[in-house]
Every structure is written in C-alpha cells, then in structure tokens.
Design an enzyme around this catalytic site. Structure first.
Site, PDB file in Angstrom:
ATOM      1  N   GLU A  97      53.596 -34.573  -2.702  1.00  0.00           N
ATOM      2  CA  GLU A  97      53.507 -34.268  -4.129  1.00  0.00           C
ATOM      3  C   GLU A  97      54.890 -34.043  -4.735  1.00  0.00           C
ATOM      4  OE1 GLU A  97      49.228 -32.008  -4.393  1.00  0.00           O
ATOM      5  OE2 GLU A  97      50.935 -30.790  -3.833  1.00  0.00           O
ATOM      6  N   CYS A 110      60.650 -32.014  -9.508  1.00  0.00           N
ATOM      7  CA  CYS A 110      60.747 -31.267  -8.253  1.00  0.00           C
ATOM      8  C   CYS A 110      60.232 -32.181  -7.138  1.00  0.00           C
ATOM      9  CB  CYS A 110      59.875 -30.017  -8.418  1.00  0.00           C
ATOM     10  SG  CYS A 110      59.739 -29.045  -6.937  1.00  0.00           S
ATOM     11  N   CYS A 121      57.079 -20.220   6.175  1.00  0.00           N
ATOM     12  CA  CYS A 121      57.285 -19.046   5.325  1.00  0.00           C
ATOM     13  C   CYS A 121      55.908 -18.523   4.917  1.00  0.00           C
ATOM     14  CB  CYS A 121      58.089 -19.414   4.073  1.00  0.00           C
ATOM     15  SG  CYS A 121      59.759 -19.971   4.451  1.00  0.00           S
ATOM     16  N   CYS A 124      54.170 -19.306   1.389  1.00  0.00           N
ATOM     17  CA  CYS A 124      54.265 -20.678   0.878  1.00  0.00           C
ATOM     18  C   CYS A 124      53.111 -21.541   1.394  1.00  0.00           C
ATOM     19  CB  CYS A 124      55.609 -21.267   1.290  1.00  0.00           C
ATOM     20  SG  CYS A 124      55.816 -22.970   0.758  1.00  0.00           S
ATOM     21  N   CYS A 346      55.707 -23.200  -7.808  1.00  0.00           N
ATOM     22  CA  CYS A 346      56.510 -23.007  -6.597  1.00  0.00           C
ATOM     23  C   CYS A 346      55.634 -22.589  -5.439  1.00  0.00           C
ATOM     24  CB  CYS A 346      57.481 -21.849  -6.800  1.00  0.00           C
ATOM     25  SG  CYS A 346      58.929 -22.269  -7.660  1.00  0.00           S
TER      26      CYS A 346
HETATM   27  N1  SAH Z   1      62.416 -25.228   1.727  1.00  0.00           N
HETATM   28  C1  SAH Z   1      63.136 -25.038   0.531  1.00  0.00           C
HETATM   29  C2  SAH Z   1      62.541 -25.700  -0.701  1.00  0.00           C
HETATM   30  C3  SAH Z   1      61.061 -25.550  -0.964  1.00  0.00           C
HETATM   31  S1  SAH Z   1      60.425 -24.076  -1.644  1.00  0.00           S
HETATM   32  C4  SAH Z   1      63.359 -23.560   0.288  1.00  0.00           C
HETATM   33  O1  SAH Z   1      62.801 -22.764   1.011  1.00  0.00           O
HETATM   34  O2  SAH Z   1      64.146 -23.203  -0.578  1.00  0.00           O
HETATM   35  C5  SAH Z   1      61.039 -23.891  -3.255  1.00  0.00           C
HETATM   36  C6  SAH Z   1      61.044 -22.435  -3.724  1.00  0.00           C
HETATM   37  O3  SAH Z   1      59.713 -21.915  -3.959  1.00  0.00           O
HETATM   38  C7  SAH Z   1      61.647 -21.519  -2.698  1.00  0.00           C
HETATM   39  O4  SAH Z   1      62.498 -20.600  -3.267  1.00  0.00           O
HETATM   40  C8  SAH Z   1      60.435 -20.844  -2.131  1.00  0.00           C
HETATM   41  O5  SAH Z   1      60.761 -19.679  -1.479  1.00  0.00           O
HETATM   42  C9  SAH Z   1      59.591 -20.645  -3.359  1.00  0.00           C
HETATM   43  N2  SAH Z   1      58.192 -20.351  -3.069  1.00  0.00           N
HETATM   44  C10 SAH Z   1      57.489 -20.735  -1.987  1.00  0.00           C
HETATM   45  N3  SAH Z   1      56.221 -20.273  -2.056  1.00  0.00           N
HETATM   46  C11 SAH Z   1      56.112 -19.577  -3.206  1.00  0.00           C
HETATM   47  C12 SAH Z   1      55.035 -18.896  -3.854  1.00  0.00           C
HETATM   48  N4  SAH Z   1      53.817 -18.854  -3.315  1.00  0.00           N
HETATM   49  N5  SAH Z   1      55.264 -18.300  -5.045  1.00  0.00           N
HETATM   50  C13 SAH Z   1      56.490 -18.378  -5.600  1.00  0.00           C
HETATM   51  N6  SAH Z   1      57.539 -19.025  -5.049  1.00  0.00           N
HETATM   52  C14 SAH Z   1      57.367 -19.628  -3.857  1.00  0.00           C
END
Ligand code: SAH
Length: 365
Positions: A97, A110, A121, A124, A346
C-alpha cells in the site's frame, strides 16, 4: 526470444544501469537516457509511446523487456481528510500500500519499501503482519509512477518513506529509488522534498550520510529511555538508542540537515513529565525537531501481548506535552491523523494477503 524466458524489468534501473543494458544488447548509450526519460519523466508504461526510437528497437524491447512491476488493484478515499490509499499487487501475488496525503499546498506520497516488516514494533500494524520480502527498485518506484499517472505528476510534491517496511533494511533499493526520483532527467523532486524514516539501523544511518544523497531523515524515537524503547521496539536490542543518536549526529553534521524525531504518544508509557525531560535533553543535543503523532488504533489487527494494552494519549494531553517541550525550547509539531477511517494513517498499513487469489482483501475488513 523464447516466450517462457523471463523478461528484463527496466523499471527501477538507474541511468547508468540502463545505459549499460542498452550497450550490452548492441544499442547506443544515448538510448538509455531516452528510455529513462520516457519511464520516469513521461510516465510511460508502454514501449509504443516512445516515439523517438526506431521500430526495430521498440520491437526488440517489447519482446525482451518489461515496463511495469505493480498493478493498481484499488484506491480508497478518506471522506474526512482527502487522504487516498492505493493498493497494489506485485507480480508474485503480494500486496502493498501507498498513501497520498493532501496538506495545504502539499501532496505527500507515503511509499512502502518492504512487503510487511521484520521489526515487530508493538504499536504498528505492518509489524504485526510479519515480513514477506524486500521490494525491488521497480516496485518502490512504480508506487510513485502509478500514483503520479493517476493524480498528475505535478500534484505529488513530496515523498516520504513511511509506508510498510524499514527502508534502511532495503538499503540499495531505497537509494536507487531516491536517485531516480531526484534525477535531473526525470524533472524530479528536490532532495529536500524526500524523507526517509527509520526505526534506527545505526550503521546504515552513517552509511546514508556517507553516500551523499542529503535527503531528510526522520527517526522513530517513541521513547528517550532505552528500557521503554526496547519494550515497544525490539530492534533497540540490536541497535541501542545511544548508538542511533551518535549516528544521527553524524548524519546531521555531514548533511547539514535537521533530524525529525517521530514520537507516537502512548498513554502512561511515553507521555510523562520524565519523558519531557529526557526528550528535551536528547533533542537539545543535535539539530532536530519533534513530531508528536497521535497513536492510531491497530485493533483491526486483533493484536495480543503488549500491543493489545497500548492506549492513545488524549489530544488535550498531547497539546500539554508539546507545551512543556516548547518551554524547553524544543521545536514541536503535532501531526494530525490523516486517513484513519480507511486504515491509511501512520502504522495502520497492513494487508492480509499474500497468497494469489486473496490479494485484494484488506486487513481491516
Ligand atoms: N520503518 C520506518 C518507516 C515506517 S513507520 C520507521 O519505523 O520509521 C512510519 C512512522 O509511523 C514511524 O514513525 C512509526 O513509528 C509510526 N507509526 C507506526 N505505527 C503507528 C501507529 N499505530 N500510530 C501512529 N504512528 C505509528
């Protein structure tokens, strides 16, 4: 050519690679620049559009090469914010996506660099779906080209590597795609309009600085304490916060850019007064700003363990947290949630797939 033989994928090749390929099939080097221009500037997905080439060459290319790596399966529009989510299928039946986020004069795309993500994480959705594979350079670039074809190239003003996956774990591919997006022949984007976001692969942050692309770098901080960060970001066991901060200082110094810290606000976990103090100390130690991100629900993934216990900090408390940071002279932005009604915000990107035949089913459904 035997039709069962695999075709050469031209999408994703850099200018030098294209020139080398053309020479290797007995053509002249300048043809490489012509094809580069057709693919990435004119958004051609069909050799027949390439008017300045001989019929023979076009036939040869049609027989032996391919120009498209992804198929656009569907798009979804957020009613509340104008955010648009693109669902693509790869040649091998995987789904990825991308999300287009309108914001004032800007339209930020994005993009994803991996199918799923290996980093796990805890907040996420992509992490929860597991890891399938790295995307190819063509697949990274085609997300932009297909969205640009649909939206109009001029309408995409920024690219952020914040979709599915960890860009620095697909390092060469990420770099190639940046080279293509910013190349003068593609009439591409300026490097200042491209942001790579990382969960913190310290040695790769340094290498990125050394490679001289000078794109903007965002670091997913989420806690200024090693022990809390380890709980929600297992990668912190391998590359500690301290190691990453050293690498970020190196990056900021070498590229003369400011680091963006991303900080998803989790109730009771990283929104306390002691967090304000620790963040202020850390952000004060290098050129940086911090984006506070409201936690977007990942309930559509039915998570277990610590993931199921995570709660968002209220918007009111996020504003107070921001004010306390500002008291300490930290530059703070509060990021608005965009597109959570279509699970495009995000950390919400996750596709339940990846067996051919089930590849249009979104995880939220
Ligand atoms: N792997 C990379 C890019 C993908 S995530 C990274 O970790 O930076 C992009 C952003 O979204 C990151 O800052 C991540 O921590 C944030 N993110 C992930 N899950 C989220 C959520 N459920 N709510 C808000 N932000 C989130």
């Amino acid at each position: 050519m035997n039709t069962t033989e695999k075709k050469i994928q031209l999408k994703g090749l850099t200018l030098t690679e294209l020139q080398d390929y053309l020479i290797s099939i007995g053509e002249q080097k300048f043809r490489g620049a012509q094809i580069f221009n057709w693919m990435y500037n004119h958004l051609s997905f069909d050799f027949r559009e390439m008017k300045n080439m001989s019929k023979e060459l076009l036939q040869k290319l049609t027989d032996t090469c391919e120009l498209q790596t992804l198929n656009l399966i569907t798009t979804q529009d957020s009613q509340s914010t104008g955010t648009k989510k693109y669902l693509f299928a790869t040649h091998d039946g995987m789904n990825i996506e991308s999300v287009l986020i309108p914001e004032n004069e800007r339209n930020t795309l994005c993009i994803s660099t991996q199918v799923g993500c290996p980093l796990d994480c805890k907040f996420c959705a992509t992490g929860l779906m597991g890891y399938k594979r790295n995307l190819t350079p063509g697949e990274v670039v085609d997300q932009y080209l297909l969205a640009a074809k649909e939206k109009g190239k001029a309408n995409i003003t920024n690219i952020v590597y914040m979709g599915m996956g960890e860009p620095l774990l697909n390092f060469e591919t990420t770099l190639k795609s940046v080279e293509i997006f910013t190349h003068e022949l593609t009439k591409g984007l300026s490097r200042t309009r491209i942001t790579i976001s990382t969960a913190g692969i310290a040695p790769k942050i340094k290498e990125l600085a050394d490679r001289g692309l000078r794109v903007k770098l965002a670091f997913s901080l989420h806690s200024a304490f090693e022990d809390v960060r380890i709980k929600i970001m297992p990668i912190n066991k391998k590359y500690s916060l301290k190691e990453n901060i050293d690498a970020l200082k190196y990056y900021a110094n070498k590229t003369k850019t400011r680091i963006t810290f991303e900080y998803t606000m989790l109730k009771g976990l990283n929104d306390r007064m002691e967090d304000v103090k620790a963040i202020s100390k850390l952000c004060g130690s290098l050129p940086s700003k911090i984006n506070l991100i409201p936690f977007n629900s990942i309930k559509h993934m039915s998570p277990g363990g610590i993931s199921s216990q995570l709660e968002p900090t209220s918007l009111k408390d996020i504003h107070q947290f921001a004010d306390r940071l500002r008291d300490n002279n930290i530059t703070v932005m509060i990021r608005e949630t965009q597109g959570d009604d279509i699970a495009a915000a995000c950390g919400q990107l996750a596709v339940k797939t990846n067996s051919p035949g089930h590849n249009t089913e979104l995880a939220q459904e």
